[in-house]
Design an enzyme around this catalytic site. Sequence first.
Site, PDB file in Angstrom:
ATOM      1  N   PRO A  22     -53.753 -60.700  20.420  1.00 61.93           N
ATOM      2  CA  PRO A  22     -54.738 -61.150  21.409  1.00 61.93           C
ATOM      3  C   PRO A  22     -56.062 -61.514  20.745  1.00 61.93           C
ATOM      4  O   PRO A  22     -56.535 -60.822  19.830  1.00 61.93           O
ATOM      5  CB  PRO A  22     -54.890 -59.933  22.326  1.00 61.93           C
ATOM      6  CG  PRO A  22     -53.585 -59.215  22.204  1.00 61.93           C
ATOM      7  CD  PRO A  22     -53.169 -59.396  20.772  1.00 61.93           C
ATOM      8  N   LEU A  78     -58.825 -56.651  17.496  1.00 59.79           N
ATOM      9  CA  LEU A  78     -57.559 -56.213  16.904  1.00 59.79           C
ATOM     10  C   LEU A  78     -57.292 -56.901  15.566  1.00 59.79           C
ATOM     11  O   LEU A  78     -56.189 -56.839  15.044  1.00 59.79           O
ATOM     12  CB  LEU A  78     -56.398 -56.468  17.878  1.00 59.79           C
ATOM     13  CG  LEU A  78     -56.447 -55.672  19.185  1.00 59.79           C
ATOM     14  CD1 LEU A  78     -55.282 -56.060  20.098  1.00 59.79           C
ATOM     15  CD2 LEU A  78     -56.428 -54.167  18.920  1.00 59.79           C
ATOM     16  N   SER A  94     -58.118 -61.803  10.307  1.00 58.72           N
ATOM     17  CA  SER A  94     -57.793 -61.253   8.989  1.00 58.72           C
ATOM     18  C   SER A  94     -56.290 -61.067   8.830  1.00 58.72           C
ATOM     19  O   SER A  94     -55.766 -61.105   7.706  1.00 58.72           O
ATOM     20  CB  SER A  94     -58.520 -59.923   8.751  1.00 58.72           C
ATOM     21  OG  SER A  94     -58.148 -58.955   9.704  1.00 58.72           O
ATOM     22  N   ASP A 139     -60.614 -53.499   8.211  1.00 62.31           N
ATOM     23  CA  ASP A 139     -59.498 -54.301   8.708  1.00 62.31           C
ATOM     24  C   ASP A 139     -58.578 -54.726   7.582  1.00 62.31           C
ATOM     25  O   ASP A 139     -57.347 -54.675   7.698  1.00 62.31           O
ATOM     26  CB  ASP A 139     -60.021 -55.553   9.420  1.00 62.31           C
ATOM     27  CG  ASP A 139     -60.827 -55.220  10.657  1.00 62.31           C
ATOM     28  OD1 ASP A 139     -60.972 -54.020  10.964  1.00 62.31           O
ATOM     29  OD2 ASP A 139     -61.318 -56.162  11.302  1.00 62.31           O
TER      30      ASP A 139
END
Length: 336
Positions: free
Chosen positions: A111, A116, A120, A163
């Site tokens: 999404p 989220l 990356s 991330d």
Amino acid sequence: MIIKTKACARAALIGNPSDGYFGKTISFAFDNFTANVTMYETPDLEIMPTRRDDSVFKSIDALAEDVRLFGYYGGIRLLKAAIKTFYDYTRKNGILLDKRNFTVKYDSDIPNLVGLAGSSAIITACFRALMTFYGVTIPKPELANIIRDTEQNELRITAGLQDRVIQVYEGLVYMNFDRNLIETRGYGEYVPLDPSKLPPIYVAYRTDLSEISDVFHNNIRARFDAGDPEVVSAMKFWSSITDEARTCIETGNKKRLSELMNENFDKRASVYKLSEGNLRMVSTARNCGASAKFTGSGGAIVGVYENEEMFSHLKQELEKISVKIIKPHIVGGDIH
């Protein structure tokens, strides 16, 4: 040979944003949503567009909505930046690449704009494909740094290490971005944890998002650099509860872990200016008895729930405010 690679969505379970604040965090990668890259040898080097890169729209309204969601750039720039950075890395390290060309394409169901780590993930999957295609090995700590550099230097995207580390390592990982480690060897301490020791975890995300997550970074960076006592204290607080949360995971203290996740968000809300939609999402989850904090910079939350009855209640109440909920399937990692 056709090469297929992927990178997973991620959620920050506990800790600070880690975007250069030398803090600590625990994150996990889950494959309910993934970014996928396909690469194969061809006479010319070609990057193929996907839906995110459309230039044909059903209406002027559709074009405006696309720009609102993705800006004026799609995913092709992410692949171009990854390929350019990979090339620079091999040149710098004396790695000779053969003269083969390739076609590369991507797709992603992560999404958008909800924290989220979708962008990356595309870059990470592309690096995995390039490494396989050319037979190049890059150590995990270094690879995470290179992916961050791709976003920061090539794309001018605000990007920290959290991330990139979790999408490279996968699984459930404790990260300590100690200043001395970062400044001396270039990366922090990354410790895989056993995800089977986690209590029941949910992830929920907004489907009506109208703001990109960057707006929630506010002016924290400038305040931190200026030594603002409130921000500096918050960063220290998030580091301390990350260490406590790690102990909770290892000892199975579900109740305290849940409390810490709430405290994590409450401290964030006291320092950052947050949107009403995100605050409503958190309060709705908590009213159902679950804990709740952001997975990233806003738009999605993660928390602990007690049982299936509570999960059903969460699903029912969150759907009323256009929020979807899933049980994340934590994937990969090496706890040995």
